[in-house]
Write a protein that holds these residues in place. Structure first.
Motif, PDB file in Angstrom:
ATOM      1  N   GLY B 147      -2.107   2.177  -4.335  1.00  0.00           N
ATOM      2  CA  GLY B 147      -2.099   3.217  -3.316  1.00  0.00           C
ATOM      3  C   GLY B 147      -2.615   4.541  -3.856  1.00  0.00           C
ATOM      4  O   GLY B 147      -3.354   5.254  -3.170  1.00  0.00           O
ATOM      5  N   GLN B 148      -2.230   4.847  -5.099  1.00  0.00           N
ATOM      6  CA  GLN B 148      -2.691   6.105  -5.701  1.00  0.00           C
ATOM      7  C   GLN B 148      -4.189   6.068  -5.963  1.00  0.00           C
ATOM      8  O   GLN B 148      -4.895   7.053  -5.740  1.00  0.00           O
ATOM      9  N   GLN B 149      -4.680   4.893  -6.415  1.00  0.00           N
ATOM     10  CA  GLN B 149      -6.119   4.759  -6.650  1.00  0.00           C
ATOM     11  C   GLN B 149      -6.880   4.986  -5.360  1.00  0.00           C
ATOM     12  O   GLN B 149      -7.924   5.644  -5.336  1.00  0.00           O
ATOM     13  N   GLN B 150      -6.340   4.432  -4.283  1.00  0.00           N
ATOM     14  CA  GLN B 150      -6.937   4.606  -2.968  1.00  0.00           C
ATOM     15  C   GLN B 150      -7.076   6.094  -2.619  1.00  0.00           C
ATOM     16  O   GLN B 150      -8.093   6.546  -2.117  1.00  0.00           O
ATOM     17  N   ARG B 151      -6.018   6.846  -2.927  1.00  0.00           N
ATOM     18  CA  ARG B 151      -6.041   8.279  -2.611  1.00  0.00           C
ATOM     19  C   ARG B 151      -7.034   9.030  -3.497  1.00  0.00           C
ATOM     20  O   ARG B 151      -7.687   9.968  -3.039  1.00  0.00           O
ATOM     21  N   VAL B 152      -7.145   8.608  -4.752  1.00  0.00           N
ATOM     22  CA  VAL B 152      -8.136   9.246  -5.623  1.00  0.00           C
ATOM     23  C   VAL B 152      -9.540   8.993  -5.070  1.00  0.00           C
ATOM     24  O   VAL B 152     -10.376   9.897  -5.013  1.00  0.00           O
TER      25      VAL B 152
END
Lengths: 347, 375
Positions: B147-152
């Motif tokens: 999920g964090q990678q998606q936001r990056v």
């Protein structure tokens, strides 16, 4: 990923075959070599068990430096600085663009420049530091040339769509291994000789025949020829494993092709570059056949020097000292390039 | 930069005109014409291999069309290389630069455009706020959750303030719960930024909940381009009807066209009147299908309805399946075809009254609630 305690013990036992092999063939001989380097040579080969530092003194302090004039020192300086710049500038630019420490890039260029300067200073004199410097410099050239030759080739092979084509091209890379290295090196000797095909071609184009054989050009060419597959294979593995979408992402974010190459592609294939460069360098710096056959059989690389000391010169301690220093140089350069690269993932 | 020359009022619009992309013998995108309005959220929806990702790659510039033209912001971009287009992409597996930190990843596009260090730092922080990512700026992508990678990846694209944001199945790698939360966040981000979003997905739920319009693609062509509601209510083809939601499809022959109603003959028997589809014309004698949502299927004991507003056929109730908040009734018509009805369960009453499996029933639809679709 920590294995349970019982498993750990079991894993440790798996080390046994490899470890004993290395001890027998590497650790014990290495110790022997260091010991031998501290003994006195016996006429006709072998050693006398009298401890002395003579061999080491000769390695570091041989050659007649009295002949070196200011002019030689000057040109050595110029060459050294030029070589430093040639390596440092691109290395630093790259380091900066990928946000890595520039110190290592500068240090790398500095060491290279120093070697080039020493190489030049000691050029005409057959002393040992010259042989070391020459071996290292020529091997570095071979490594750089291998990278430049292998990169486009590997990208080409990797971008083939059919698996059959990829495998066929990889096999083609391996084909030279099917012929004895000795035969192949003699073949190059013939190609480069004064009356060989290369010179015939040059003459038919209306130029004068050139001397290729027994020059540093011939030796570096031989080193590259021999070591190229060892650059291609790990680099190919790295390119195959690389994430093409990251190249698209860089283009998408506005990066020109050159920037995509330096800032995304090169860092992505860095593990392959490091493994390939290490193999090429280590193989080249220890080459015996190529400098013998293409360099004219003079004492021009470390392996030839060793051969001379253990052979004709019957100076085993001196040979041992050269060998020990050689190992040290190799281990140090490996440590510099590979050892501190914590993100290096060789799998 | 292309953005500077953008015609006034066209910023963010995308037009494809007769765009075809062939790979060897295979036609991935076949004469696609599509106009995306500025600030629109449009989805390209279809099964894998339908050409939706290739269409996106044509807009981003990774592929050149074999024929046709592409306009971005009112300017012909057909021959503009990817790195000069004022669009940014969210890739399916994010394609974050593994050797760069979060901050370096997000700053990449700004650095390429030679913006100042302080500007970059300010914009990177603003982008991180916008995607609600904690400031893990010195972490590497491998140290982040999916999920964090998606936001990056989102921050890395929107920090460049592109005219158009292209999203290539951005939610497919996330788990179900996160996927649903991100749907909402993407919609909100779209409203806040006012950017054009072109969203590629094979998930009809994502397309229906987020888009202003959906282009349903099949075999390289756009089958239907309309609002989610229109596509759901009036599918233009058998493919669209079956791809979006659950649908009963009954094979029919067109017998006559009467104004805005079409009379069709069902294999099970009599002629019936059905509402026509939105766009295409049907001619008498043509083989077509009637599409009815299971929720709209009328299922009653024989003789309940005797008016002309319904098309009803005799049949037998075969099964009643309780599935949580709904009950499904499977009926069989006299010609052996199946018709499924679905009702919401309500406390205290059976959704299908006294009907039990094995009962003879009348099953069909109210004229307005079904539509005829092309083959």
């Amino acid at each position: 990923m920590s294995a349970p305690a019982a498993g750990k013990k079991y894993h440790r036992r798996l080390l046994l075959p490899g470890l004993s092999w290395i001890s027998l063939t590497y650790v014990i001989p290495s110790i022997l070599i260091v010991v031998y380097s501290l003994l006195t040579p016996q006429l006709g080969g072998g050693v006398v068990w009298d401890f002395t530092l003579d061999a080491w003194a000769e390695v570091f302090a041989s050659g007649s430096r009295s002949n070196i004039g200011w002019q030689t020192v000057g040109t050595a300086l110029v060459f050294g600085i030029l070589a430093t710049l040639v390596v440092s500038i691109p290395a630093t630019v790259w380091a900066r663009s990928v946000g890595r420490s520039e110190h290592r890039a500068l240090a790398f260029g500095g060491v290279f420049g120093l070697l080039v300067a020493v190489n030049h200073l000691a050029g005409g004199y057959n002393n040992y530091s010259a042989v070391f410097a020459r071996s290292v410099v020529w091997s570095l050239w071979a490594t750089v040339i291998c990278v430049v030759l292998a990169l486009p080739l590997v990208v080409f092979i990797s971008s083939r769509e059919s698996r059959v084509a990829k495998n066929a091209l990889l096999v083609a890379v391996m084909i030279p291994f099917w012929t004895s290295m000795l035969v192949r090196t003699f073949a190059i000797r013939f190609l480069l000789s004064n009356t060989g095909p290369l010179n015939n071609m040059i003459e038919s184009l209306g130029f004068e025949r050139q001397v290729f054989l027994n020059t540093r050009f011939a030796v570096v060419l031989g080193l590259v020829y021999t070591a190229l597959p060892f650059m291609i294979l790990p680099l190919y593995a790295a390119v195959e494993r690389s994430d093409r979408a990251q190249l698209d992402a860089a283009r998408d974010l506005g990066a020109r092709p050159l920037r995509v190459f330096t800032e995304v592609f090169l860092p992505m294939v860095k593990p392959g570059l490091i493994v390939g460069s290490t193999m090429v360098f280590v193989l080249s710096v220890a080459q015996y056949l190529v400098p013998t056959l293409l360099g004219g059989g003079k004492t021009n690389m470390i392996a030839n020097l060793l051969d001379l000391q253990f052979g004709e010169a019957f100076n085993w301690p001196l040979g041992a000292a050269v060998a020990a220093l050689f190992s040290l140089v190799t281990i140090l350069s490996l440590y510099l390039v590979v050892g501190r690269n914590e993100e290096l993932d060789l799998a | 930069m292309a953005g500077d020359q953008t015609a006034q009022g066209e910023r963010g619009s995308v037009s494809l005109r007769g765009v075809t992309k062939r790979f060897g013998d295979m036609t991935a995108v076949d004469r696609v014409t599509l106009h995306v309005e500025p600030s629109e959220f449009i989805s390209l929806l279809g099964p894998s291999g339908c050409g939706k990702t290739t269409t996106l790659r044509l807009i981003s510039g990774f592929e050149r069309p074999s024929s046709g033209s592409i306009m971005i912001g009112g300017i012909d971009a057909t021959d503009v290389p990817a790195h000069k287009r004022n669009v940014n992409t969210i890739f399916q597996n994010y394609a974050l630069f593994k050797h760069l930190t979060v901050a370096e990843n997000i700053a990449f596009g700004l650095k390429v455009k030679r913006q100042g260090k302080t500007t970059i730092a300010r914009k990177v922080n603003a982008a991180l706020d916008l995607v609600k990512l904690p400031h893990l700026t010195s972490r590497y992508p491998s140290q982040l959750s999916g999920g964090q990678q998606q936001r990056v990846a989102l921050a890395r694209a929107i920090v460049n303030e592109p005219e158009v944001l292209l999203l290539d199945e951005p939610l497919s790698a996330l788990d179900l719960k996160l996927r649903q939360a991100m749907r909402f966040e993407l919609s909100q981000l779209h409203r806040d930024l006012g950017m054009t979003f072109i969203f590629v997905t094979h998930d009809q739920g994502e397309a229906i909940t987020m888009s202003d319009r959906i282009a349903v693609m099949h075999e390289g062509r756009i089958q239907q381009l309309d609002t989610p509601l229109a596509i759901y209510e009036r599918p233009a083809s058998r493919f669209v009807a079956s791809f979006i939601g659950e649908t009963n499809l009954i094979d029919v022959t067109v017998t006559s066209v009467e104004g805005d109603l079409i009379r069709v003959k069902v294999a099970a028997g009599q002629s019936v009147l059905v509402a026509p589809t939105g766009g295409h014309t049907l001619t008498p004698g043509q083989v077509a299908a009637v599409a009815v949502r299971p929720q709209r299927v009328v299922l009653e004991s024989p003789g309940t309805h005797e008016d002309a507003t319904h098309a009803l056929f005799p049949g037998v109730l075969r099964e009643l399946l309780f599935i949580g908040d709904e009950t499904r009734a499977v009926t069989e018509l006299t010609d052996g075809s199946e018709l499924i009805a679905v009702r919401h369960n309500q406390a205290g009453s059976h959704p299908f009254g006294d009907l039990r499996p094995g009962d003879h029933v009348e099953v069909g639809w109210r004229h307005g609630s079904a539509c005829v679709v092309d083959e």
